[in-house]
Write an enzyme that holds these catalytic residues in place. Structure first.
Site, PDB file in Angstrom:
ATOM      1  N   LYS A  65       0.740  -1.213  -0.020  1.00  0.00           N
ATOM      2  CA  LYS A  65       0.030  -0.125   0.177  1.00  0.00           C
ATOM      3  C   LYS A  65       0.810   1.327   0.015  1.00  0.00           C
ATOM      4  CE  LYS A  65      -4.410  -1.466   2.033  1.00  0.00           C
ATOM      5  NZ  LYS A  65      -5.604  -1.073   3.001  1.00  0.00           N
ATOM      6  N   ASP A 101     -10.556   2.785   1.277  1.00  0.00           N
ATOM      7  CA  ASP A 101     -10.888   2.458   2.593  1.00  0.00           C
ATOM      8  C   ASP A 101     -11.658   3.576   3.502  1.00  0.00           C
ATOM      9  OD1 ASP A 101      -9.649   0.305   2.236  1.00  0.00           O
ATOM     10  OD2 ASP A 101      -7.883   0.584   3.144  1.00  0.00           O
TER      11      ASP A 101
END
Ligand code: ATR
Length: 290
Positions: A65, A101
């Protein structure tokens, strides 16, 4: 045939292929989603391949990420502030890094009609997932966000970085009982309570007997479906949610960014639940065999 990928290492056990492929089928899109195990040394080459015409983009998860960030041509505001990319969109050969997210987490709360404005919130953990949730909570106008972490310095770092987004403070061990009791929103992002090797531990990130007096408790873990924290919160008559809605809605937002179409979130939720049940079944078989 269009393609989307999950870049992970290792890539097993992800529910994302089932979710996205069910959504593609539901909308009759000729597309396929595949989880790829990408070792760190192969990441740059794999990301470069996402520029191809037939690729929508990719989801990115542990441990990539952060590493994909400098490989992007552009970053969304959320990805920049959170400091992590979980979705890459191929825009005519240009790669845009997003983070869905935070939006996914907020959509899950909306389903439960949990309102955040002016609420006192406590975040347990200060890792990658905590960053996206801190961003979501602070942007939604919570009165105060307390961050508690085993390693206090990491909580302090998060507070410092997010100071311009909203009012956050480090929650220290000695203040824990007082602040937890008055919290209206509590979110666990630590891995305490997570299943390991098919076994759900009887562990909670909170000391025994300590719970908010009212409100909502969310655990972003979905294996097991109900962690000890959620079990205890339910016993205390609090509203609870596990990590499945956040998983599904972050995927739905990625799907929308790739295809330009509203994602069939209910179809993705069913596929994710089915995938979880399937892996439960496989575990049971393993137990019987051993
Ligand atoms: P993620 O990307 O899922 O957030 P991570 O970045 O590795 O994963 O973060 C894991 C979080 O769980 C951290 O807040 C970690 O605390 P530390 O910063 O002190 O390491 C927390 N965590 C993991 N194991 C823990 C344990 N046994 N007790 C308390 N906290 C724990």
């Amino acid at each position: 045939m269009k393609r989307a990928y999950l870049l992970a290492h290792p890539a097993g056990h992800s529910l994302s292929p089932a979710m996205h492929n069910a959504a593609f089928r539901y909308l009759s899109l000729e597309a396929h989603y595949e989880a790829v195990d990408v070792a760190p040394e192969n990441l740059a080459e794999m990301v470069q391949n996402l520029r191809d015409d037939d690729v929508y983009g990719a989801n990115v998860t542990i441990p990539h990420k952060l590493a994909v960030m400098p490989m992007m041509d552009k970053l969304s505001k959320a990805a920049k502030t959170i400091g992590a990319v979980n979705t890459i969109v191929n825009q005519n050969g240009e790669l845009v890094g997003h983070n869905t997210d935070a939006a996914g987490f907020l959509q899950g709360l909306e389903d439960e009609r949990v309102y955040l404005r002016k609420k006192v919130a406590v975040l347990l953990g200060a890792g990658g997932a905590a960053r996206a949730i801190a961003y979501a909570l602070l942007n939604s106008g919570v009165a105060k966000l307390w961050i508690y972490n085993r390693t206090t310095e990491k909580a302090a770092e998060l507070v410092k970085e997010f100071a311009r987004v909203g009012s956050a403070a480090v929650l220290k061990e000695d203040e824990l009982p007082f602040i937890i009791r008055q919290a209206e929103i509590l979110v666990n992002t630590t891995s305490v309570g997570m299943e390991r090797g098919g076994v759900a531990p009887d562990e909670s990130p909170l000391p025994d007997g300590l719970m908010p007096k009212q409100g909502f408790v969310c655990d972003i873990i979905y294996r097991p479906v109900r962690t000890k924290l959620l079990h205890d919160a339910r016993e205390a008559n609090l509203k609870i949610q596990n990590g499945l809605p956040m998983l599904v809605y972050q995927g739905a937002e990625a799907f929308r960014l790739w295809t330009g179409q509203e994602a069939p979130a209910h179809v993705m939720m069913e596929a994710a639940k089915h995938g979880l049940q399937k892996s439960e079944g496989e575990k049971q078989k393993e137990v019987v065999k051993s």
